[in-house]
Write a protein that holds these residues in place. Structure first.
Motif, PDB file in Angstrom:
ATOM      1  N   SER A  63       1.164  10.292  -6.330  1.00  8.17           N
ATOM      2  CA  SER A  63       2.420   9.381  -5.782  1.00  8.17           C
ATOM      3  C   SER A  63       1.727   8.072  -5.798  1.00  8.17           C
ATOM      4  CB  SER A  63       2.832   9.753  -4.459  1.00  8.17           C
ATOM      5  OG  SER A  63       3.654   8.663  -4.158  1.00  8.17           O
ATOM      6  N   ASP A 108      11.321   3.801 -14.854  1.00  8.17           N
ATOM      7  CA  ASP A 108      11.255   4.695 -13.491  1.00  8.17           C
ATOM      8  C   ASP A 108      11.365   6.138 -13.815  1.00  8.17           C
ATOM      9  OD1 ASP A 108      11.227   5.895 -11.035  1.00  8.17           O
ATOM     10  OD2 ASP A 108      12.703   4.652 -10.095  1.00  8.17           O
ATOM     11  N   ASN A 109      10.458   6.899 -13.507  1.00  2.00           N
ATOM     12  CA  ASN A 109      10.563   8.502 -13.959  1.00  2.00           C
ATOM     13  C   ASN A 109      11.559   9.249 -13.168  1.00  2.00           C
ATOM     14  OD1 ASN A 109       9.232   9.351 -16.544  1.00  2.00           O
ATOM     15  ND2 ASN A 109       7.234   8.433 -15.541  1.00  2.00           N
ATOM     16  N   THR A 110      11.858   8.432 -11.810  1.00  2.00           N
ATOM     17  CA  THR A 110      12.725   9.178 -10.865  1.00  2.00           C
ATOM     18  C   THR A 110      14.114   9.218 -11.352  1.00  2.00           C
ATOM     19  OG1 THR A 110      12.973   7.372  -9.459  1.00  2.00           O
ATOM     20  CG2 THR A 110      10.946   8.526  -9.093  1.00  2.00           C
ATOM     21  N   THR A 111      14.425   8.413 -12.400  1.00  2.00           N
ATOM     22  CA  THR A 111      15.914   8.256 -12.835  1.00  2.00           C
ATOM     23  C   THR A 111      15.941   9.186 -14.160  1.00  2.00           C
ATOM     24  OG1 THR A 111      15.843   6.305 -13.752  1.00  2.00           O
ATOM     25  CG2 THR A 111      16.280   6.469 -11.287  1.00  2.00           C
TER      26      THR A 111
END
Length: 224
Positions: A4, A195-198
């Motif tokens: 993270s 952004d890899n979270t979307t």
């Protein structure tokens, strides 16, 4: 937690590159990548695009039999090829930009199906036009970089990105581009541009980049 923090640091570095690494061309008003700004970030973000070509120039120039472009004409030729590539790839999602020392083509996620290395049939026509441009301007070296999103393990993503880069390189060669001009490299998930979270961000990160580096007569003479 460690991953993270790493992703946060990478995102911060990428943001710095995005904000500070672009300059405005006074002649065209276009935003271009600044070699100085990117170099100052220490290789983060797009910095790898501004280094030497994969494997070094000397052997590749000699192997490809490149004649080189006169120093005074190399900038003109690069700008001309950029304009033509933008016209030839219009509407395809391909982004064509000037890196200062070369041309960068960012091929969109539609190039491949999810978890696949097969080039989508709908994109092959566009890639054929790119190959035609490379054949029209033979005095350059071509680096193909594969990228993935962060889904999956690091090792799997590195392997997948390399196989995708190889697939694009093989397609270009099949279209007549001299194989000695081309090198391919997988970058895995190391260089995200979103952004890899979307889902939208992951789609942007699943990409292949093609760097076209013009070769000058000075480069050829040095290689000899």
């Amino acid at each position: 937690m460690k991953k993270s923090r790493l992703l946060t640091s990478a995102a911060a570095a990428l943001a710095l590159v995005t904000v500070s690494a672009c300059v405005t061309d006074p002649n065209t008003g276009e935003q271009k990548i600044s070699r100085t700004a990117i170099g100052g970030v220490g290789g983060a973000g797009l910095g790898y695009l501004l280094g030497s070509v994969i494997g070094g120039k000397t052997a590749r120039i000699l192997g490809a039999g490149i004649g080189g472009v006169a120093g005074g004409a190399i900038g003109y030729q690069k700008d001309k090829q950029i304009r033509e590539l933008k016209e030839q790839t219009a509407g395809s999602g391909v982004d064509v930009s000037d890196t200062g020392d070369g041309i960068l083509l960012n091929l969109p996620d539609v190039t491949f199906a999810v978890d696949s290395t097969a080039i989508s049939p709908s994109f092959q026509t566009t890639l054929s036009r790119v190959a035609q441009s490379m054949n029209q301007y033979p005095n350059s070296l071509i680096d193909v970089y594969g990228h993935t999103d962060s889904t999956g393990s690091d090792s799997y993503n590195m392997d997948l990105s390399k196989r995708r880069a190889d697939a694009v390189a093989r397609y270009l060669i099949a279209q007549g581009v001299n194989s000695a001009r081309i090198q391919a490299q997988g970058m895995g998930e190391t260089y995200p541009i979103a952004d890899n979270t979307t889902e939208q961000g992951r789609a942007a990160n699943r990409r292949v980049e093609i760097k076209i580096t013009p070769v000058s007569t000075d480069d050829v003479n040095s290689a000899r």
